[in-house]
Design a protein around this motif. Structure first.
Motif, PDB file in Angstrom:
ATOM      1  N   TRP A  84       0.932  -1.267  -0.089  1.00 20.46           N
ATOM      2  CA  TRP A  84      -0.078   0.061   0.069  1.00 20.46           C
ATOM      3  C   TRP A  84       0.791   1.194   0.012  1.00 20.46           C
ATOM      4  O   TRP A  84       0.504   2.174  -0.614  1.00 20.46           O
ATOM      5  N   GLY A 128      -6.564   6.967  -5.749  1.00 20.43           N
ATOM      6  CA  GLY A 128      -6.506   5.635  -5.870  1.00 20.43           C
ATOM      7  C   GLY A 128      -5.303   5.197  -5.268  1.00 20.43           C
ATOM      8  O   GLY A 128      -5.382   3.768  -4.549  1.00 20.43           O
ATOM      9  N   GLU A 131      -6.768   4.363  -1.512  1.00 20.90           N
ATOM     10  CA  GLU A 131      -7.477   3.161  -1.499  1.00 20.90           C
ATOM     11  C   GLU A 131      -6.680   2.055  -0.836  1.00 20.90           C
ATOM     12  O   GLU A 131      -5.643   1.715  -0.946  1.00 20.90           O
ATOM     13  N   THR A 132      -7.482   1.446   0.207  1.00 18.33           N
ATOM     14  CA  THR A 132      -6.825   0.097   0.788  1.00 18.33           C
ATOM     15  C   THR A 132      -6.783  -0.891   0.038  1.00 18.33           C
ATOM     16  O   THR A 132      -7.099  -1.027  -1.107  1.00 18.33           O
ATOM     17  N   TYR A 135     -10.177  -4.464  -1.467  1.00 17.14           N
ATOM     18  CA  TYR A 135     -10.578  -5.272  -2.470  1.00 17.14           C
ATOM     19  C   TYR A 135      -9.707  -6.440  -3.144  1.00 17.14           C
ATOM     20  O   TYR A 135     -10.171  -7.478  -3.561  1.00 17.14           O
ATOM     21  N   THR A 147     -16.689  -6.456  -3.847  1.00 20.41           N
ATOM     22  CA  THR A 147     -16.160  -5.334  -4.946  1.00 20.41           C
ATOM     23  C   THR A 147     -17.215  -4.985  -5.987  1.00 20.41           C
ATOM     24  O   THR A 147     -17.476  -4.083  -6.239  1.00 20.41           O
ATOM     25  N   ARG A 183     -14.486   7.925  -8.353  1.00 17.86           N
ATOM     26  CA  ARG A 183     -13.152   7.243  -7.623  1.00 17.86           C
ATOM     27  C   ARG A 183     -13.082   7.527  -6.002  1.00 17.86           C
ATOM     28  O   ARG A 183     -12.587   6.680  -5.224  1.00 17.86           O
ATOM     29  N   MET A 186     -14.957   4.904  -4.356  1.00 18.38           N
ATOM     30  CA  MET A 186     -14.776   3.510  -4.370  1.00 18.38           C
ATOM     31  C   MET A 186     -13.658   3.530  -2.968  1.00 18.38           C
ATOM     32  O   MET A 186     -13.356   2.510  -2.589  1.00 18.38           O
ATOM     33  N   SER A 187     -12.605   4.659  -2.888  1.00 20.48           N
ATOM     34  CA  SER A 187     -11.561   4.681  -1.926  1.00 20.48           C
ATOM     35  C   SER A 187     -12.273   4.683  -0.463  1.00 20.48           C
ATOM     36  O   SER A 187     -11.722   4.029   0.215  1.00 20.48           O
ATOM     37  N   SER A 190     -13.654   1.113   0.618  1.00 17.53           N
ATOM     38  CA  SER A 190     -12.524   0.296   0.806  1.00 17.53           C
ATOM     39  C   SER A 190     -12.018   0.514   2.421  1.00 17.53           C
ATOM     40  O   SER A 190     -11.509  -0.707   2.899  1.00 17.53           O
ATOM     41  N   TYR A 191     -12.262   1.336   2.985  1.00 12.95           N
ATOM     42  CA  TYR A 191     -11.985   1.328   4.395  1.00 12.95           C
ATOM     43  C   TYR A 191     -12.914   0.859   5.523  1.00 12.95           C
ATOM     44  O   TYR A 191     -12.748   0.444   6.499  1.00 12.95           O
TER      45      TYR A 191
END
Length: 475
Positions: A84, A128, A131-132, A135, A147, A183, A186-187, A190-191
């Motif tokens: 990451w 991006g 983002e973790t 996914y 996802t 975007r 989505m990020s 992810s958390y």
């Protein structure tokens, strides 16, 4: 009923297929609405912007998701933090470079709007990077449906926001802001998938060698893939007229979507499965490969067969008579989509076993093939030859990766031969059925069949021999 009972609504294949289809419907519906709120120039500008973003993304791809899915320590926080952190550094660097290069790119296109939009879109790389790895972990745990449904929800929300922004702003900024919002959503999501696996910026030196060992094949492979995917866009405007370019664009949008579905299904469903099988029970991987992926392969090949065989009907149903020739082009391009689908699935299998350089080799083969085959086809039969060359260019790479799969004990030629035979027979059956429907009287008198665009003068019979110079596709 038996087939319906066999459908697992909680399964990965169902989730990927349904979410992908729903997103296509939403994008089609939103494009119809937005076309009434925005000028065509807004879409043209967005196309340029997304091409630039795609190029930067591919040129700096480190394959982080595939690395986490495949690695035996893919769920350890030490490894996740390292991957990451490296990806975040890459995202920050891309954002800075794009922001600084935006004025130069704007001058290249002669548009200040491109400069302003690119500077705003530079944030997409930062989002991006933040983002973790959730996914990737979800796919590793065979939970790709998470996802898929999150992405579907984000697209739905973004679509509503886009229409609202377009109604208020009436400019390309509505589309640019919508891309950033999707975007960012989505990020953020992810958390909340695996809260216990939220990363921290920390790079462990011990994890860098295997990561960079993966990157040294993934990055050049992505560069070659970029060259293959952009080849036709670079060559087409220089060789053929704007009329054929438009018809090709329509057919490519549909056929390219099918190939995208295959690639996404392979990466989110097949690749995690094979990676786990190879880690846990490599001796039974071949048996599981054919036994547990029947539905996935059937779904992808059925879509290719139906769309390819009925391409003319699809175009006639969606567009007026000016676009009829796009159906012929789409029939050819669906051959390419079918070959790309088979190649994508085979690559996922081989990459999961550690054959990381497979994508690099096949991408290089595809680049050489697309140049050689399209040039040879054009020399033989002009536009049609060029299109056939594009259609069959994945074949050498597919044969190579299939050969490697057999060498690794992951192939059964009898089953593969039966599959190819069934695809060809089904394709021809659908094509014959489509031709019968097309020639029937009720199809000719269907609602909307009389739609016509501006009348275009047909060439004289003596001029049709010059069709290969692409001036008259009606020949």
């Amino acid at each position: 009923m038996k087939l319906l009972r066999g459908i697992n609504v909680r399964g990965e294949v169902f989730a990927v297929a349904v979410s992908f289809a729903a997103m296509l419907v939403m994008r089609l519906g939103s494009s119809i609405i937005l076309s009434r709120l925005l000028y065509p120039e807004a879409y043209g500008l967005l196309t340029i912007l997304m091409s630039i973003l795609f190029a930067i993304e591919m040129l700096s791809d480190i394959g982080a998701t595939n690395f986490v899915i495949r690695h035996e320590r893919g769920e350890e926080m030490q490894l996740i933090n390292t991957v990451w952190s490296v990806r975040l550094c890459r995202g920050v660097l891309n954002a800075i470079l794009l922001y600084l290069a935006a004025p130069w790119i704007g001058q290249l296109y002669g548009s200040q709007s491109i400069t302003e939009a690119l500077r705003a879109l530079s944030l997409i790389f930062l989002f991006g990077g933040l983002e973790t790895m959730s996914y990737a972990v979800a796919a590793r745990r065979k939970m790709a449906r998470i996802t898929a449904y999150i992405e579907l929800s984000c697209v739905l929300l973004t679509t509503i926001i886009t229409i609202g922004l377009a109604y208020v702003l009436r400019s390309y900024w509505a589309l640019v802001i919508a891309v950033l919002i999707q975007r960012a959503l989505m990020s953020i999501c992810s958390y909340f998938i695996f809260p216990e696996m939220r990363p921290h910026f920390k790079i462990h030196k011990d994890d860098l060698p295997p990561l960079f060992g993966f990157i040294k094949f993934a990055m050049p492979g992505s560069m070659l893939t970029l060259a293959v995917t952009q080849y036709d866009k670079l060559i087409f405007p220089r060789m053929f007229d704007i009329h054929l370019l438009g018809l090709y664009g329509i057919s490519q949008n549909i056929s390219g979507t099918i190939a995208t579905l295959a690639i996404r299904s392979g990466q989110s469903v097949l690749y995690p499965r094979c990676s786990q099988w190879y880690r846990d029970t490599p001796e039974s991987m071949q048996e599981k490969l054919y036994k547990e992926n029947k539905k996935l392969i059937f779904l992808l090949m059925a879509i290719c067969t139906l769309v390819g065989g009925a391409a003319m009907l699809v175009i006639q149903l969606l567009y007026d008579s000016r676009y009829e020739y796009a159906g012929r082009i789409m029939q050819i391009m669906m051959v390419r989509a079918t070959l790309e689908s088979m190649l994508a699935l085979s690559l996922c299998v081989m990459t999961s076993t550690g054959y990381i350089k497979g994508e690099l080799i096949t991408s290089g083969m595809r680049l050489a093939s697309v140049i050689l085959f399209s040039a040879t086809g054009y020399a033989i039969d002009g536009f049609i030859g060029f299109m056939i060359g594009l259609a069959i260019e994945p074949l050498p790479a597919l044969l190579y990766i299939t050969y490697r799969r057999y060498l690794g004990g992951l192939g059964r030629w009898q089953i593969d031969l039966k599959l190819v035979t069934k695809i060809i027979v089904a394709w021809l059956a659908v094509l014959l059925l489509a031709l019968n429907i097309e020639s029937s009287s009720w199809w000719a008198h269907r609602p909307g069949a009389s739609r016509q665009g501006p009348v275009v003068e047909r060439p004289k019979a003596a001029d049709c021999k010059y069709f290969t110079s692409v001036q008259w596709p009606a020949c």
